[in-house]
Design an enzyme around this catalytic site. Structure first.
Site, PDB file in Angstrom:
ATOM      1  N   LYS A   1      39.839  38.130  58.812  1.00 24.79           N
ATOM      2  CA  LYS A   1      39.707  39.640  58.071  1.00 24.79           C
ATOM      3  C   LYS A   1      38.090  39.554  57.704  1.00 24.79           C
ATOM      4  CE  LYS A   1      43.657  38.403  55.616  1.00 24.79           C
ATOM      5  NZ  LYS A   1      44.780  38.920  55.018  1.00 24.79           N
TER       6      LYS A   1
ATOM      7  N   ASP B   1      51.478  35.260  50.769  1.00 29.95           N
ATOM      8  CA  ASP B   1      51.952  36.610  50.388  1.00 29.95           C
ATOM      9  C   ASP B   1      53.221  36.888  50.490  1.00 29.95           C
ATOM     10  OD1 ASP B   1      51.359  37.011  52.914  1.00 29.95           O
ATOM     11  OD2 ASP B   1      50.416  39.103  52.676  1.00 29.95           O
TER      12      ASP B   1
END
Ligand code: ADP
Length: 461
Positions: free
Chosen positions: A165, A200
């Site tokens: 990312k 997450d």
């Protein structure tokens, strides 16, 4: 004329290739269950990594005291504190802050990045007000949500495999990210330690289960996608010595990498070939928010080129990858007016297209085809996980109410996608069983989930 015929041919072929009738859904669900099993058997045994989370103590509601969470997964990090009051009082108070990470730190050194984060955390901790009370004789404890690929080795350690990312930080790969953060916190003079390193998806499951004990699966459908679930430790052959007091542990499936039996088109193949990770994350590229708009753009571009959908000119913007994004195709699908004005202005603003009503209707059919395939395949994936769990733990899923916790901007904001997903689950399970499965939106559960996991895995008990 010839253009109209060509456009209709492209549309009909797309609808046929993207179709997800029950047999296709069933094949996808069964394949998901099989690939899960293969990934649990041996490392590298399947597209699905089936990563051990080392989370076997899930929050029960009895947690008490002050806990912190840190969420690092993109260009911002989020910090949060929560005062837990046990079964009766539950969450007494929470506070959260978001800090953006300066561009230069995303390509600096590991120490610089972690020092910056620890210093943000220290400033946040200084602002603790009277409603937050640390128990006597304890240090502050932190749940650390770290959404990059790590090889976890225990609940409070994990080696960074690689940054993704847009991060290109030197000196972290191969290191324990918990040790990196703990060292930076010490350098900042912050008396706090990491008690849980959390993916997450796992944070979402923990956060949702705190409020509802029937939660057994968590799914993220946002820019990307992932899922985790409660697994029995004796169903994990690749990790025979795995100990857990509860006899269960959370498995992070990394299901975005799933690829068996998916109905794909030339447009999916083209997008994949030009992506930064060709051949990888095929399920993610078919169902998640990052890609739905781009698939639609590719289909519409073909209709413009081969069938003059918008007349003779082909705007440059329409030829630009990712100019149409998922929120745009979602917004177009909400337009129910006769002349499709909103569709027209989105096409004009985002892709430079001047369109008539007939062209707008075609574009909407393309959006619907891609959203429908995505939603229905996501539903089939969920049923695959439920089938695997029910098979190994008879009655655990369909013998009672079971909740699937969902989070992510795609699921949250795209009503058509959401209902296609639910349709597929209902079709696959039939009326009786699908009544027992509740798909529940659990907004931002992962932040508090990480703090709850720090509590459930506290160093002080
Ligand atoms: P992330 O997954 O990036 O951590 P989110 O869970 O908030 O963050 O998801 C953001 C994604 O959700 C966006 O990339 C987009 O694909 C999708 N999304 C956001 N808003 C909408 C919308 N209105 N309609 C459809 N999809 C949306």
């Amino acid at each position: 004329g010839a253009g109209v015929d060509t456009i209709n041919q492209v549309l009909t072929k797309l609808q046929k290739k993207c179709a997800t009738p029950l047999p296709v859904l069933r094949h996808v669900a069964d394949s998901m269950a099989n690939d899960m099993r293969a990934g649990l058997a041996v490392d590298g045994g399947s597209d699905l990594k089936m990563i051990l989370s080392y989370v076997d103590a899930l929050p029960t509601g009895n947690e008490k005291g002050l806990f912190y969470a840190l969420d690092l997964g993109g260009t911002n990090f989020r910090v949060l504190r929560v005062q837990l009051g046990g079964m009766d009082q539950r969450v007494i108070a929470t506070e959260a802050e978001q800090v953006s990470i300066p561009q230069e730190l995303m390509s600096g050194t590991s120490e610089e990045l972690f020092d910056f984060i620890a210093s943000g955390l220290a400033k946040f901790a200084e602002k603790e007000s009277g409603e937050f009370q640390l128990s006597q004789g304890r240090n502050r404890e932190l749940g650390f949500t770290f959404s990059f690929p790590v090889k976890q080795t225990s609940i409070d350690s994990g080696i960074l495999i690689k940054w993704t990312k847009g991060f290109a930080v030197s000196g972290t790969a191969g290191k324990d990210v918990v040790a990196c953060l703990n060292e930076s916190m010490r350098r900042q003079g912050l008396a706090m330690q990491v008690s849980a390193l959390v993916n997450d998806t796992v944070g979402t499951l923990a956060g949702a289960k705190y409020w509802d004990n029937d939660v057994m699966v968590a799914v993220i459908l946002g820019t990307g996608t992932n899922a985790c679930y409660v697994e029995r430790t004796d169903e994990i052959p690749k990790s025979p010595g795995q100990k857990s007091r509860s006899g269960t542990t959370i498995i992070n499936t990394e299901w975005g990498a799933f690829s068996t039996g998916l109905p794909l088109t030339e447009f999916d193949r083209g997008m994949d070939a030009e992506s930064i990770n060709p051949g990888e994350q095929i399920f993610e590229k078919t169902i998640s928010g990052m890609y739905l708009g781009e698939i639609v753009r590719r289909v519409v571009l073909k209709m413009a080129e081969a069938g003059s959908l918008f007349g003779n000119s082909i705007p440059e913007k329409l030829q630009t990858p990712f100019s149409l994004r998922t929120p745009h195709i979602c917004a177009m699908q909400q337009d129910t007016s006769n002349d499709l004005d909103a569709v027209g202005s989105i096409l004009f603003n985002e892709a430079g297209i001047e369109s008539n009503v007939r062209a707008r209707q075609i574009v909407l059919k393309v959006c619907d085809t891609i959203a429908k395939r995505g939603g229905r395949l996501a539903g089939a994936g969920i049923v695959g996980i439920l089938q695997k769990m029910e098979h190994d733990m008879k009655g655990v899923i369909f013998g009672k109410r079971t909740v699937v916790a969902m989070d992510g901007g795609l699921y949250e904001n795209y009503p058509q996608y959401r209902s296609y997903l639910q349709d597929a689950v209902t079709e696959l399970l039939g009326p009786a069983l699908s009544e027992k499965i509740v798909i529940e939106h659990s907004k931002d559960g992962s932040g508090i989930g990480a703090a709850l996991l720090a509590a459930a895995n506290s160093k002080y008990k």
